[in-house]
Write a protein that holds these residues in place. Structure first.
Motif, PDB file in Angstrom:
ATOM      1  N   PRO A   1     -38.407  47.204  54.400  1.00 34.07           N
ATOM      2  CA  PRO A   1     -38.461  48.359  55.292  1.00 34.07           C
ATOM      3  C   PRO A   1     -37.371  49.357  54.928  1.00 34.07           C
ATOM      4  O   PRO A   1     -36.248  48.976  54.594  1.00 34.07           O
ATOM      5  N   VAL A   2     -37.704  50.630  54.984  1.00 36.82           N
ATOM      6  CA  VAL A   2     -36.768  51.684  54.587  1.00 36.82           C
ATOM      7  C   VAL A   2     -35.986  52.159  55.800  1.00 36.82           C
ATOM      8  O   VAL A   2     -36.564  52.515  56.827  1.00 36.82           O
ATOM      9  N   ASP A   3     -34.670  52.146  55.672  1.00 37.07           N
ATOM     10  CA  ASP A   3     -33.780  52.672  56.706  1.00 37.07           C
ATOM     11  C   ASP A   3     -32.965  53.783  56.072  1.00 37.07           C
ATOM     12  O   ASP A   3     -32.134  53.528  55.199  1.00 37.07           O
ATOM     13  N   THR A   4     -33.216  55.028  56.482  1.00 38.22           N
ATOM     14  CA  THR A   4     -32.507  56.163  55.875  1.00 38.22           C
ATOM     15  C   THR A   4     -31.239  56.517  56.647  1.00 38.22           C
ATOM     16  O   THR A   4     -30.672  57.577  56.451  1.00 38.22           O
ATOM     17  N   GLY A   5     -30.817  55.626  57.514  1.00 38.93           N
ATOM     18  CA  GLY A   5     -29.634  55.907  58.316  1.00 38.93           C
ATOM     19  C   GLY A   5     -28.359  55.389  57.686  1.00 38.93           C
ATOM     20  O   GLY A   5     -27.878  55.920  56.694  1.00 38.93           O
ATOM     21  N   THR A   6     -27.822  54.291  58.229  1.00 39.17           N
ATOM     22  CA  THR A   6     -26.496  53.827  57.825  1.00 39.17           C
ATOM     23  C   THR A   6     -26.529  52.668  56.837  1.00 39.17           C
ATOM     24  O   THR A   6     -25.478  52.210  56.402  1.00 39.17           O
ATOM     25  N   VAL A   7     -27.696  52.181  56.489  1.00 34.79           N
ATOM     26  CA  VAL A   7     -27.776  51.043  55.568  1.00 34.79           C
ATOM     27  C   VAL A   7     -27.295  51.466  54.179  1.00 34.79           C
ATOM     28  O   VAL A   7     -27.703  52.498  53.656  1.00 34.79           O
ATOM     29  N   ASP A   8     -26.405  50.655  53.582  1.00 40.75           N
ATOM     30  CA  ASP A   8     -25.887  50.983  52.257  1.00 40.75           C
ATOM     31  C   ASP A   8     -26.508  50.067  51.200  1.00 40.75           C
ATOM     32  O   ASP A   8     -27.268  49.147  51.513  1.00 40.75           O
ATOM     33  N   VAL A   9     -26.177  50.319  49.936  1.00 38.64           N
ATOM     34  CA  VAL A   9     -26.785  49.590  48.829  1.00 38.64           C
ATOM     35  C   VAL A   9     -26.436  48.108  48.894  1.00 38.64           C
ATOM     36  O   VAL A   9     -27.298  47.248  48.666  1.00 38.64           O
ATOM     37  N   ASP A  10     -25.178  47.776  49.212  1.00 41.44           N
ATOM     38  CA  ASP A  10     -24.789  46.367  49.255  1.00 41.44           C
ATOM     39  C   ASP A  10     -25.600  45.599  50.300  1.00 41.44           C
ATOM     40  O   ASP A  10     -25.975  44.436  50.081  1.00 41.44           O
ATOM     41  N   THR A  11     -25.902  46.253  51.413  1.00 41.88           N
ATOM     42  CA  THR A  11     -26.719  45.604  52.442  1.00 41.88           C
ATOM     43  C   THR A  11     -28.115  45.325  51.917  1.00 41.88           C
ATOM     44  O   THR A  11     -28.676  44.234  52.132  1.00 41.88           O
ATOM     45  N   VAL A  12     -28.691  46.302  51.215  1.00 47.16           N
ATOM     46  CA  VAL A  12     -30.029  46.108  50.651  1.00 47.16           C
ATOM     47  C   VAL A  12     -30.006  44.987  49.616  1.00 47.16           C
ATOM     48  O   VAL A  12     -30.919  44.149  49.580  1.00 47.16           O
ATOM     49  N   LEU A  13     -28.973  44.940  48.787  1.00 48.97           N
ATOM     50  CA  LEU A  13     -28.880  43.876  47.787  1.00 48.97           C
ATOM     51  C   LEU A  13     -28.803  42.504  48.445  1.00 48.97           C
ATOM     52  O   LEU A  13     -29.415  41.535  47.975  1.00 48.97           O
ATOM     53  N   ARG A  14     -28.053  42.397  49.547  1.00 50.71           N
ATOM     54  CA  ARG A  14     -27.971  41.115  50.260  1.00 50.71           C
ATOM     55  C   ARG A  14     -29.329  40.742  50.841  1.00 50.71           C
ATOM     56  O   ARG A  14     -29.724  39.565  50.827  1.00 50.71           O
ATOM     57  N   ARG A  15     -30.063  41.732  51.345  1.00 49.93           N
ATOM     58  CA  ARG A  15     -31.395  41.446  51.896  1.00 49.93           C
ATOM     59  C   ARG A  15     -32.340  40.968  50.799  1.00 49.93           C
ATOM     60  O   ARG A  15     -33.149  40.054  51.017  1.00 49.93           O
ATOM     61  N   ILE A  16     -32.235  41.591  49.629  1.00 50.22           N
ATOM     62  CA  ILE A  16     -33.072  41.151  48.504  1.00 50.22           C
ATOM     63  C   ILE A  16     -32.716  39.723  48.115  1.00 50.22           C
ATOM     64  O   ILE A  16     -33.596  38.876  47.896  1.00 50.22           O
ATOM     65  N   ASP A  17     -31.419  39.444  48.049  1.00 48.26           N
ATOM     66  CA  ASP A  17     -30.963  38.099  47.673  1.00 48.26           C
ATOM     67  C   ASP A  17     -31.468  37.061  48.673  1.00 48.26           C
ATOM     68  O   ASP A  17     -31.954  35.977  48.284  1.00 48.26           O
ATOM     69  N   ALA A  18     -31.390  37.388  49.951  1.00 47.70           N
ATOM     70  CA  ALA A  18     -31.845  36.456  50.978  1.00 47.70           C
ATOM     71  C   ALA A  18     -33.351  36.226  50.877  1.00 47.70           C
ATOM     72  O   ALA A  18     -33.830  35.090  51.021  1.00 47.70           O
ATOM     73  N   ARG A  19     -34.087  37.292  50.617  1.00 46.81           N
ATOM     74  CA  ARG A  19     -35.543  37.143  50.512  1.00 46.81           C
ATOM     75  C   ARG A  19     -35.913  36.314  49.285  1.00 46.81           C
ATOM     76  O   ARG A  19     -36.804  35.463  49.351  1.00 46.81           O
ATOM     77  N   VAL A  20     -35.234  36.542  48.154  1.00 43.54           N
ATOM     78  CA  VAL A  20     -35.520  35.768  46.940  1.00 43.54           C
ATOM     79  C   VAL A  20     -35.184  34.295  47.165  1.00 43.54           C
ATOM     80  O   VAL A  20     -35.914  33.399  46.725  1.00 43.54           O
TER      81      VAL A  20
END
Length: 246
Positions: free
Chosen positions: A110-129
């Motif tokens: 899901p795309v969040d154009t607010g306060t989410v930063d790249v490191d947060t997205v990377l952690r979410r990807i890692d958790a999903r993998v």
């Protein structure tokens, strides 16, 4: 490819740095020079046919102008909803939010154009993998390399001072882009086609595609685009086969 016919090869150019082993382009001039070298390895001389989506659209315009300046022929330039970045300001904080949003799209999150930063997205990807290796098309390492290239691309985007392309342009506008509260993302601003008209010495044919900017390569929009590009290619072939005018 399915829309262009079996006789039309397509070569995709990958940004330096996406493989995680080389640094990304240091500036716009170096990016153009590198891409020109890759193209000439496949085809030393024109006529050339170029197509680019979004960032790739204004890079394709820069390549076309460079080729024409070198005396080469460019017989097709197609730009898919390409923004006009020249003169825009580079805002590192806005870039970080934009890269996070782009990375989320790449990873199917899901795309969040607010306060989410790249490191947060990377952690979410890692958790999903970790939970399910088949649930996302990229690993954390691959996503990190993509983020590095995206940051760099946005840093150097304002350096693309557009020349004037001599010829007609096939432009595709995303006609159903939704309003956004994220103004730093040039890709979703309106009026992209009009911003390029001063940089085209010919006719800019603007095709309205019923989709948003980031949906242009989904099956239905790309089928419409492919049909128009295929027609343009057929027209090129018809003109080449026609006898010279008396």
């Amino acid at each position: 490819l399915p829309h262009l016919g079996g006789d039309q090869p397509v070569y995709g150019i990958q940004a330096a740095g996406l493989d995680g082993t080389r640094p990304p382009a240091p500036d716009a001039a170096a990016m153009v020079a590198h891409y020109l070298d890759l193209m000439r390895r496949v085809q030393p001389h024109g006529p050339y046919r170029l197509l680019g989506w979004s960032y790739g659209g204004f890079v394709a315009h820069a390549l076309a102008c460079a080729l024409q300046s070198a005396g080469e022929s460019v017989e097709l330039l197609a730009m898919l909803d390409a923004p006009q970045p020249h003169g825009t300001a580079h805002d590192p904080d806005a870039v970080e939010r934009q890269v996070a949003a782009l990375l989320s799209r790449v990873a199917g999150l899901p795309v969040d154009t607010g306060t989410v930063d790249v490191d947060t997205v990377l952690r979410r990807i890692d958790a999903r993998v970790t939970a399910d290796p088949t649930s996302t098309p990229v690993t954390r390492a691959e996503a990190a390399a993509i983020a590095t290239v995206m940051r760099n691309n946005l840093r150097i985007a304002p350096q693309f001072a557009p020349g004037v392309y001599r010829g007609d342009v096939l432009f595709f506008s995303a006609a159903e882009e939704r309003p956004t509260d994220f103004p730093a993302d040039l890709a979703v601003l309106p009026g992209k086609a009009d911003s390029w008209r001063p940089h085209v010495d010919g006719t800019l044919h603007d095709h309205q595609v019923p989709c948003g900017h980031y949906e242009m390569t989904e099956p239905e929009p790309i089928a419409r685009i492919g049909e128009a590009v295929a027609k343009a290619l057929r027209d090129l072939g018809d003109r080449a086969a026609a006898p010279p005018a008396p």
